[in-house]
Enzyme design. Sequence first.
Site, PDB file in Angstrom:
ATOM      1  N   LYS A  90      12.332 -68.582  45.712  1.00 45.85           N
ATOM      2  CA  LYS A  90      11.675 -68.564  44.486  1.00 45.85           C
ATOM      3  C   LYS A  90      11.096 -70.095  43.828  1.00 45.85           C
ATOM      4  CE  LYS A  90      10.500 -64.136  44.476  1.00 45.85           C
ATOM      5  NZ  LYS A  90       9.389 -63.759  44.642  1.00 45.85           N
ATOM      6  N   GLU A 112       6.635 -63.092  35.364  1.00 47.61           N
ATOM      7  CA  GLU A 112       7.183 -61.856  35.416  1.00 47.61           C
ATOM      8  C   GLU A 112       8.220 -61.770  36.506  1.00 47.61           C
ATOM      9  OE1 GLU A 112       4.500 -63.063  37.323  1.00 47.61           O
ATOM     10  OE2 GLU A 112       5.744 -62.619  39.197  1.00 47.61           O
ATOM     11  N   SER A 378      16.200 -65.035  52.592  1.00 51.49           N
ATOM     12  CA  SER A 378      15.322 -65.524  51.381  1.00 51.49           C
ATOM     13  C   SER A 378      16.251 -65.871  50.323  1.00 51.49           C
ATOM     14  CB  SER A 378      14.147 -64.498  51.210  1.00 51.49           C
ATOM     15  OG  SER A 378      14.789 -63.303  50.866  1.00 51.49           O
TER      16      SER A 378
END
Lengths: 404, 271
Positions: A90, A112, A378
């Site tokens: 991210k 969010e 990830s």
Amino acid sequence: MERVPNEYGRFGDFGGKFVPETLMLPLEEIEAELDKALADESFKQEYIRILQHYSGRPTPLTFAPNLTRQVGGAKMYLKREDLNHTGAHKINNAIGQALLAKRMGKKKLIAETGAGQHGVAAATVAAHFGMDCIVFMGEEDIKRQELNVFRMKLLGAEVVPVSSGNRTLKDATNEAIRYWVAHCDDHFYMIGSVVGPHPYPKMVREFQRVIGDEAKEQFLAREGKLPDVIVACVGGGSNAIGMFYPFLQDDVRLVGVEAAGKGIDTPHHAATITKGTKGVIHGAMTYLLQDEYGQILEPYSISAGLDYPGVGPEHAYLASIGRVRYESATDAEAVAAFQLLAQTEGIIPAIESAHAVAKAVELAREMPPDETVLICLSGRGDKDVQTMMRHLGAREGEDIATVR
Amino acid sequence: MKTLPLSVNPPLFIPFIVAGDPAPDVTIDLALALEEAGADILELGVPYSDPLADGPTIQRAAARALDGGMTLPKAIQLIGEMRKKGVNIPIILFTYYNPVLQLGEESFFALARENGADGVLIPDLPFEESGPLRELGERFGLPLISLVAPTSKQRIERIASAAQGFLYCVSSLGVTGVRETLPETLGDFLREVKRHSRVPVAVGFGISAPEQVAMLKEVCDGVVVGSALVQKVEQLAPRLQAPDEREAAVAEFAAYARSLAAPLREAYSSR
């Protein structure tokens, strides 16, 4: 394959801008600035510089010898996005969008978050760039991921609990968009996945493709060829697009793994492409989970990061043209893969990434030893350890070591 | 029956309520009461699970209506029933795009026309995405109402010149909901929009007090009041659903609506 998205933000039939009129100008402004930034060599250099010196890129490509031996099929490799600063892919996107916000003179970020990974990434870059950050998070997710909530607060962000709907990522996104509508004059909305109205799916892809670009180079150097199969988990789908995008023109099988929750034949899953239908969610035409009257259904997954009723429009497009195959893994399969990777390789994956591991193991088992599977790992699983303790039946005071 | 566009002298009073909130038969009574109270157009909201343009008041109303089983087809059929019960003013269907997509765009317009709707407003379908629906609307004789917002700026001319029925101006940044104050720049914004529009210009979002209505009547052709009325419905909901109290509760609702419409009727001088 046609060039996507086109000038209307369409990936084939998917994508577009289905938002209140108030947001059209802010979206146009972001689109114009993004195109300028992507064409600006100094912007790209600054982005790469921060990725290297702040987040620790390039992330390694790790061969998984024990896992490979235990599965007894294709050689398995991991792209280690878990080794990024803040523990997941991210941050790649958060750095890119923060740089764009800075370029646009905006000093207040809205985000969010589901699992909290994007919220933490947003809070982190806000601290790094000296910006304010307000993060919307569903009350249910706040319960599931209290560690990440505290991390965001430590980083100086304001976390706003969202109590509408199922109190998860969908509702947090609704609330973030509503807040943006009211504050679009001086706030930048930093979406965490390849979802939302144009140009977000394209922008987030461009800030995540570093995963696939690096992996391609590393894999070629290591194996002298491209992987036969690449597997990534898909909620909104940002790590998957980031990994897949540089391989779309290559002869590589691409497999996206959605969350099957308690099973795709039950109502408790988040397998949007597998089971959903075409519609509009959060500003984009895509596949989504909905009832026959177009009301959006609440998804379910053990993983807060995959618990989303829509999917990035580019994934919907890649599914519709058959370029990427989308499958699913259940909670139980993901939990088993979570334990397997921890025990064979000493790597605790995020429960999201464990969905990709589960499917990769299944595929590798049927492949010959001279073939290769690349998994997009990830994120790391520290944030999930508590959930896993509960899930595996361990209670406080019991001997955690006996949990299998 | 009256059809769009309407005379705007005096300015239009355009109330908004949610279909099925708190129950379908109550919605019909509220519509009759609003017409009686001087409504010129009724905006009938179709409840949606994820209303991005709406604040908490209308979100709660949508949740109440959905819990009662309201759907887009049922909301459209409710218009048909309103017509049978004597509601004569134009009715605009206010719905998010996804339910329209699932019903099918042609089926949607056909059903809306069959049931006596007069127009359609889709808050998450901006001008650029609205071409096909605009054409369908023309074919079925149901105008697709466009919105402009304070951020529309250079988009105003394009949107206003293609507007059908009336043009809906969003008063300020943000979602629907009662606001204490409206932006000081609102008058300039409305005048700018009126300069480009060939259809009446109505203003909505946040308008909840007779004083606001009084101020706005000089600079626009109509005023939309939503959340304030929906809040009243919420407050009256238990009585509206009690057989022996409903009549009084509807009367109270009508009186409230009349108080909001009153400034539009007072000492109105043509511009």
